[in-house]
Motif scaffolding. Structure first.
Motif, short mmCIF file in Angstrom:
data_model
loop_
_atom_site.label_atom_id
_atom_site.label_comp_id
_atom_site.label_asym_id
_atom_site.label_seq_id
_atom_site.Cartn_x
_atom_site.Cartn_y
_atom_site.Cartn_z
N CYS A 35 0.80 -1.23 0.10
CA CYS A 35 0.11 0.14 -0.01
C CYS A 35 0.86 1.38 -0.10
O CYS A 35 1.43 1.45 1.11
CB CYS A 35 -0.98 0.10 1.27
SG CYS A 35 -2.06 1.65 1.29
N CYS A 38 0.10 3.92 3.03
CA CYS A 38 0.60 3.62 4.44
C CYS A 38 2.19 3.72 4.38
O CYS A 38 2.79 4.25 5.50
CB CYS A 38 0.40 2.47 4.88
SG CYS A 38 -1.14 2.23 5.99
N SER A 233 -5.14 4.55 -1.23
CA SER A 233 -4.97 3.40 -0.38
C SER A 233 -5.15 2.08 -1.61
O SER A 233 -5.66 2.22 -2.53
CB SER A 233 -6.18 3.12 0.57
OG SER A 233 -6.23 4.70 0.96
N ALA A 234 -4.77 1.04 -0.83
CA ALA A 234 -4.70 -0.06 -1.37
C ALA A 234 -6.24 -0.76 -1.26
O ALA A 234 -6.59 -0.30 -0.33
CB ALA A 234 -3.67 -1.40 -0.64
N CYS A 237 -8.13 -3.46 1.91
CA CYS A 237 -7.33 -3.54 3.17
C CYS A 237 -8.29 -3.32 4.36
O CYS A 237 -9.03 -2.47 4.35
CB CYS A 237 -6.32 -2.54 2.98
SG CYS A 237 -5.48 -2.39 4.76
N TYR A 239 -7.70 -2.96 7.42
CA TYR A 239 -7.55 -1.89 8.25
C TYR A 239 -8.14 -0.51 7.80
O TYR A 239 -8.58 0.17 8.56
CB TYR A 239 -5.90 -1.46 8.56
CG TYR A 239 -5.18 -2.76 9.10
CD1 TYR A 239 -5.40 -3.10 10.55
CD2 TYR A 239 -4.43 -3.52 8.30
CE1 TYR A 239 -4.93 -4.05 11.03
CE2 TYR A 239 -3.76 -4.65 9.14
CZ TYR A 239 -4.08 -5.04 10.29
OH TYR A 239 -3.43 -6.14 10.72
N CYS A 240 -8.04 -0.31 6.51
CA CYS A 240 -8.66 1.07 5.99
C CYS A 240 -10.15 0.95 6.30
O CYS A 240 -10.87 2.12 6.33
CB CYS A 240 -8.21 1.27 4.55
SG CYS A 240 -7.38 2.74 4.38
S1 SF4 Z 1 -4.80 1.25 6.30
FE1 SF4 Z 1 -4.42 -0.25 4.30
S2 SF4 Z 1 -5.39 0.65 2.87
FE2 SF4 Z 1 -5.07 2.27 4.45
S3 SF4 Z 1 -3.54 3.27 3.98
FE3 SF4 Z 1 -2.86 1.66 5.43
S4 SF4 Z 1 -2.32 -0.16 4.27
FE4 SF4 Z 1 -3.06 1.30 2.91
#
Ligand code: SF4
Length: 263
Positions: A35, A38, A233-234, A237, A239-240
């Protein structure tokens, strides 16, 4: 890990105007591939992702394997496991090997075009005494009843890891064979009693690497760091998704929340 004082990290940040070389480790390059957003938050803006606990059992296996292979290195003989799996090599002797295995040093290469110093610490190197070809070796510990395969999704990163090491060592002038080896230690959890010990079976899995993508990844990571704003962003994901949902719950009236464009 987030700084304890709650502020952004001020050290080890990429500064597009600085003439100083900037260190980029293999794991950070992997973060970029996962990503860019991040990666940029971390290396350019000083916001690190939350830390994860150290894998101390895996580290213990690594340390013991190193000690054992070093014994055969001193004897200039193959380890029995190498013979068992038909690997025609012995542990490699090189004056920089200890440095190349050290976490905060590792194998280094100054990529002049980007002024990045790319680094990566190898677990071990073996050599074919007749051809002089060097093999990258990576130790892995796991516990599974199934067959160990490099084809699983998360193990693609292991292949990239091997290929970055191959690239780094070639840049350091070594004659690196395309084949590398994963030494996989698989803990048996089917024993009736623990009796204060884990028993492992060991498998040596060859992998034919191709480092042709690494240079381009370094160039793209550098372009990302030089950019003036946060990259995308990926996708997918978790986390996102968590960050987005948390933010919208905590800030239900925010304009960004209403537009669904939070990060
Ligand atoms: S949380 Fe996941 S998608 Fe969001 S910026 Fe970080 S790695 Fe990228």
């Amino acid at each position: 890990m987030l700084p304890k004082n709650g502020y952004q990290r001020k050290r080890n940040l990429f500064d597009p105007k600085s003439p100083q070389p900037f260190r980029l480790s293999r794991s950070r390059l992997e973060n970029f591939l996962g990503c860019p957003r991040c990666f940029y938050l971390d290396r350019r803006l000083g916001v690190e992702p939350p830390g994860i606990p150290a894998f101390t059992l895996n580290s213990a296996v690594d340390a013991l394997l190193k000690t054992e292979f070093d014994l055969y290195r001193r004897q200039k003989k193959p380890h029995p496991i190498m013979e068992q799996f038909g690997v025609k090599a012995i542990p490699f002797i090189h004056p920089q090997l200890d440095e190349w295995r050290e976490n905060f040093k590792g194998v280094q290469f100054h990529h002049r075009e980007t002024n990045l110093i790319v680094t990566g610490a190898v677990d071990d190197l073996w050599v074919d005494p007749s051809s002089g070809d060097v093999f990258v070796v990576d130790y892995k510990a796991t516990s599974t009843e199934g067959r160990i395969s490099l084809d699983q999704e998360y193990r693609q990163a292991y292949k990239r890891q091997m290929e970055i090491y191959q690239w780094l060592l070639r840049k350091n002038g070594l004659n690196v064979n395309a084949v590398g080896y994963f030494v996989y230690c698989n803990a048996d959890k089917s024993k009736p009693l623990f009796s204060s010990k884990l028993e492992f079976s060991i498998e040596v899995i060859p992998y034919e690497g191709n480092d042709g993508w690494v240079e381009d990844a370094v160039l793209r990571a550098h372009r990302c760091l030089m950019g003036p704003r946060l990259p995308e962003s990926a996708e997918n994901c978790e986390y996102c998704q968590y960050r987005r949902l948390s933010f919208s719950m905590e800030n239900p009236r925010s304009e960004a929340s209403a537009q669904g464009e939070l990060f």
